[in-house]
Design a protein around this motif. Structure first.
Motif, PDB file in Angstrom:
ATOM      1  N   LEU A   1       0.887  -0.579   0.126  1.00  0.00           N
ATOM      2  CA  LEU A   1      -0.078  -0.225  -0.119  1.00  0.00           C
ATOM      3  C   LEU A   1       1.222   0.869   0.281  1.00  0.00           C
ATOM      4  O   LEU A   1       0.844   1.946  -0.770  1.00  0.00           O
ATOM      5  CB  LEU A   1      -0.925  -0.289   1.333  1.00  0.00           C
ATOM      6  N   GLN A   2       1.700   1.283   1.162  1.00  0.00           N
ATOM      7  CA  GLN A   2       2.403   2.826   1.499  1.00  0.00           C
ATOM      8  C   GLN A   2       3.370   3.325  -0.437  1.00  0.00           C
ATOM      9  O   GLN A   2       3.483   3.778  -0.686  1.00  0.00           O
ATOM     10  CB  GLN A   2       3.487   2.111   1.982  1.00  0.00           C
ATOM     11  N   GLY A   3       4.766   2.063  -0.588  1.00  0.00           N
ATOM     12  CA  GLY A   3       4.469   2.054  -1.991  1.00  0.00           C
ATOM     13  C   GLY A   3       3.715   2.648  -2.869  1.00  0.00           C
ATOM     14  O   GLY A   3       4.528   3.417  -3.726  1.00  0.00           O
ATOM     15  N   VAL A   4       2.796   1.578  -3.556  1.00  0.00           N
ATOM     16  CA  VAL A   4       1.626   2.078  -4.365  1.00  0.00           C
ATOM     17  C   VAL A   4       1.540   3.693  -4.276  1.00  0.00           C
ATOM     18  O   VAL A   4       1.255   4.798  -5.517  1.00  0.00           O
ATOM     19  CB  VAL A   4       0.492   2.102  -4.667  1.00  0.00           C
ATOM     20  N   GLN A   5       1.185   4.222  -2.692  1.00  0.00           N
ATOM     21  CA  GLN A   5       0.649   5.570  -2.392  1.00  0.00           C
ATOM     22  C   GLN A   5       1.837   6.295  -2.858  1.00  0.00           C
ATOM     23  O   GLN A   5       1.434   7.636  -2.369  1.00  0.00           O
ATOM     24  CB  GLN A   5       0.294   5.519  -0.602  1.00  0.00           C
ATOM     25  N   GLN A   6       3.414   6.382  -2.406  1.00  0.00           N
ATOM     26  CA  GLN A   6       3.804   6.997  -2.942  1.00  0.00           C
ATOM     27  C   GLN A   6       4.904   7.658  -3.992  1.00  0.00           C
ATOM     28  O   GLN A   6       5.501   7.904  -4.452  1.00  0.00           O
ATOM     29  CB  GLN A   6       5.361   6.920  -1.613  1.00  0.00           C
TER      30      GLN A   6
ATOM     31  N   SER B   1     -10.239  -1.517   3.266  1.00  0.00           N
ATOM     32  CA  SER B   1      -9.593  -0.536   4.527  1.00  0.00           C
ATOM     33  C   SER B   1      -9.051   0.967   4.301  1.00  0.00           C
ATOM     34  O   SER B   1      -8.893   1.516   4.774  1.00  0.00           O
ATOM     35  CB  SER B   1      -8.647  -1.637   5.387  1.00  0.00           C
ATOM     36  N   ASN B   2      -8.662   0.576   3.206  1.00  0.00           N
ATOM     37  CA  ASN B   2      -7.778   1.788   2.061  1.00  0.00           C
ATOM     38  C   ASN B   2      -8.309   2.361   1.362  1.00  0.00           C
ATOM     39  O   ASN B   2      -7.128   2.860   0.350  1.00  0.00           O
ATOM     40  CB  ASN B   2      -6.239   1.311   2.008  1.00  0.00           C
ATOM     41  N   THR B   3      -9.681   2.638   1.162  1.00  0.00           N
ATOM     42  CA  THR B   3     -10.145   2.794  -0.195  1.00  0.00           C
ATOM     43  C   THR B   3      -9.657   4.440  -0.910  1.00  0.00           C
ATOM     44  O   THR B   3      -9.713   4.967  -1.749  1.00  0.00           O
ATOM     45  CB  THR B   3     -12.121   2.759  -0.314  1.00  0.00           C
ATOM     46  N   ASP B   4      -9.594   5.464   0.555  1.00  0.00           N
ATOM     47  CA  ASP B   4      -8.875   6.777   0.013  1.00  0.00           C
ATOM     48  C   ASP B   4      -6.957   6.530  -0.341  1.00  0.00           C
ATOM     49  O   ASP B   4      -7.026   7.810  -0.531  1.00  0.00           O
ATOM     50  CB  ASP B   4      -9.426   7.624   1.699  1.00  0.00           C
ATOM     51  N   ALA B   5      -6.794   5.932  -0.078  1.00  0.00           N
ATOM     52  CA  ALA B   5      -4.766   6.305  -0.306  1.00  0.00           C
ATOM     53  C   ALA B   5      -4.564   5.134  -1.605  1.00  0.00           C
ATOM     54  O   ALA B   5      -3.210   5.740  -1.827  1.00  0.00           O
ATOM     55  CB  ALA B   5      -4.703   4.922   0.998  1.00  0.00           C
ATOM     56  N   VAL B   6      -5.533   4.288  -2.203  1.00  0.00           N
ATOM     57  CA  VAL B   6      -5.150   3.687  -3.723  1.00  0.00           C
ATOM     58  C   VAL B   6      -6.396   4.518  -4.477  1.00  0.00           C
ATOM     59  O   VAL B   6      -7.155   4.072  -3.920  1.00  0.00           O
ATOM     60  CB  VAL B   6      -4.346   2.331  -3.414  1.00  0.00           C
TER      61      VAL B   6
END
Length: 342
Positions: free
Chosen positions: A226-231, A246-251
């Motif tokens: 998640l963090q890798g794609v988010q950044q 649980s992280n629909t807003d992040a990616v």
């Protein structure tokens, strides 16, 4: 113990955010008695009672395996220990293959969770160590392909396009896949090769004719994907649906066009069988010999019973639960095994 949500249920968002970084949990000493002073056992469907008549289960259970099944297994274990506080349960997110090879099939775990069926090689390893097992399906997942929220050139891909992106001799840039896309490198984040998610993605997308690229950031921890794609605007990744939910807003999750139009990953499309080819069954495997111990047998029964719990499996964790009929069939099959070993 995990913290309950204010409503009294298990907090999926809080758990998935923390468990991705932790990867292992030890649950112990949490009890909850009913108003009549009992241990809260349900006693239905042939499960959740102590046949010894003592009214108190105790013992150790070690669970290894899939990072995808890990949140569900932890939620189930958490609820089980509210009823049976003297049962200590240790869970580790080792990957499906890592769990089978390093723990379960060499006799160091009572259960191994898996996001794909046990392989013939793993079956042989278990046989070599006199480990017999029983397969239990506990839910259905939708492997979810994610991109950065600033990716404005793609919202739907075909399996063939994914194959180009993830095969060993495939595309290097987005433009290699589609000339209308940026001439920028595809930066990949995905499951390690010990993961059942890796195995399933390999089988469903790459098939036998192609190998998975080694040019990617491989990890067992969904939060790192998640963090890798988010950044990274030019990143792509994949993991189980529950972590995306649980992280629909992040990616951004990509829809898949398998020939009948674009289908987005969701509980509904996975349950209907429309999200293809990336919906898959999830499993847990108990050791048959361990089921001779009452606390292990009761936990296995309880896991099956909870697999049809829509609130827990779908709403709190984010997978498709089993139907009541399928759950009962699994429970009947398990009880036959338990009868054989006890």
């Amino acid at each position: 113990m995990m913290t309950d949500s204010p409503s009294g249920g298990f907090s999926r968002r809080r758990f998935l955010t923390s468990s991705g970084a932790i990867g292992a949990l030890a649950l112990a000493g949490c009890t909850e008695q009913s108003s009549d002073g009992s241990d809260g056992s349900s006693g239905n469907n042939g499960g959740s009672t102590d046949s010894s008549g003592s009214g108190q289960l105790s013992g150790e259970i070690t669970i290894t395996g899939s990072s995808t099944v890990f949140p569900l297994a932890t939620a189930v274990a958490n609820e089980f220990q509210k009823q049976h506080g003297q049962v200590n349960i240790s869970l580790s997110s080792t990957g499906s293959g890592g769990g089978f090879s390093n723990h379960f099939c060499v006799g160091n775990a009572e259960f191994n969770n898996a996001s794909r069926p046990i392989s013939s090689e793993e079956e042989q390893l278990c046989a070599d160590n006199d480990i017999e097992f029983h397969e239990i399906q506990v839910a259905t997942d939708a492997v979810t392909v994610i991109v950065n929220t600033e990716n404005d050139w793609v919202d739907c891909v075909t399996p063939e396009q994914l194959r180009q992106m993830w095969r060993a001799d495939g595309a290097s840039t987005w433009a290699d896949v589609n000339s209308d896309w940026p001439d920028e490198p595809i930066n990949r984040f995905g499951a390690a090769d010990t993961s059942g998610t890796f195995d399933y993605f390999n089988e469903a997308i790459l098939g036998e004719e192609a190998d998975h690229t080694s040019n990617y950031e491989a990890t067992e921890q969904d939060n790192l994907i998640l963090q890798g794609v988010q950044q990274d605007q030019y990143a792509i990744g994949y993991f189980g649906f529950a972590y995306y939910q649980s992280n629909t807003d992040a990616v951004t999750a990509l829809s898949i066009d398998n020939g009948d139009g674009c289908v987005e990953p969701s509980l509904e499309t996975a349950k209907a069988g429309d999200y293809q080819p990336l919906s898959r069954p999830l499993f847990t495997y108990p050791q048959k010999g361990a089921l001779a111990e009452e606390h292990v047998a009761e936990f296995a029964r309880y896991f099956i019973e909870q697999s049809a719990n829509t609130e827990l499996v779908a709403e709190e964790i984010g997978y498709v639960p089993r139907t009541e009929e399928a759950m009962q069939e699994e429970l009947d099959a398990l009880n036959e095994v338990i009868d054989e070993v006890q």
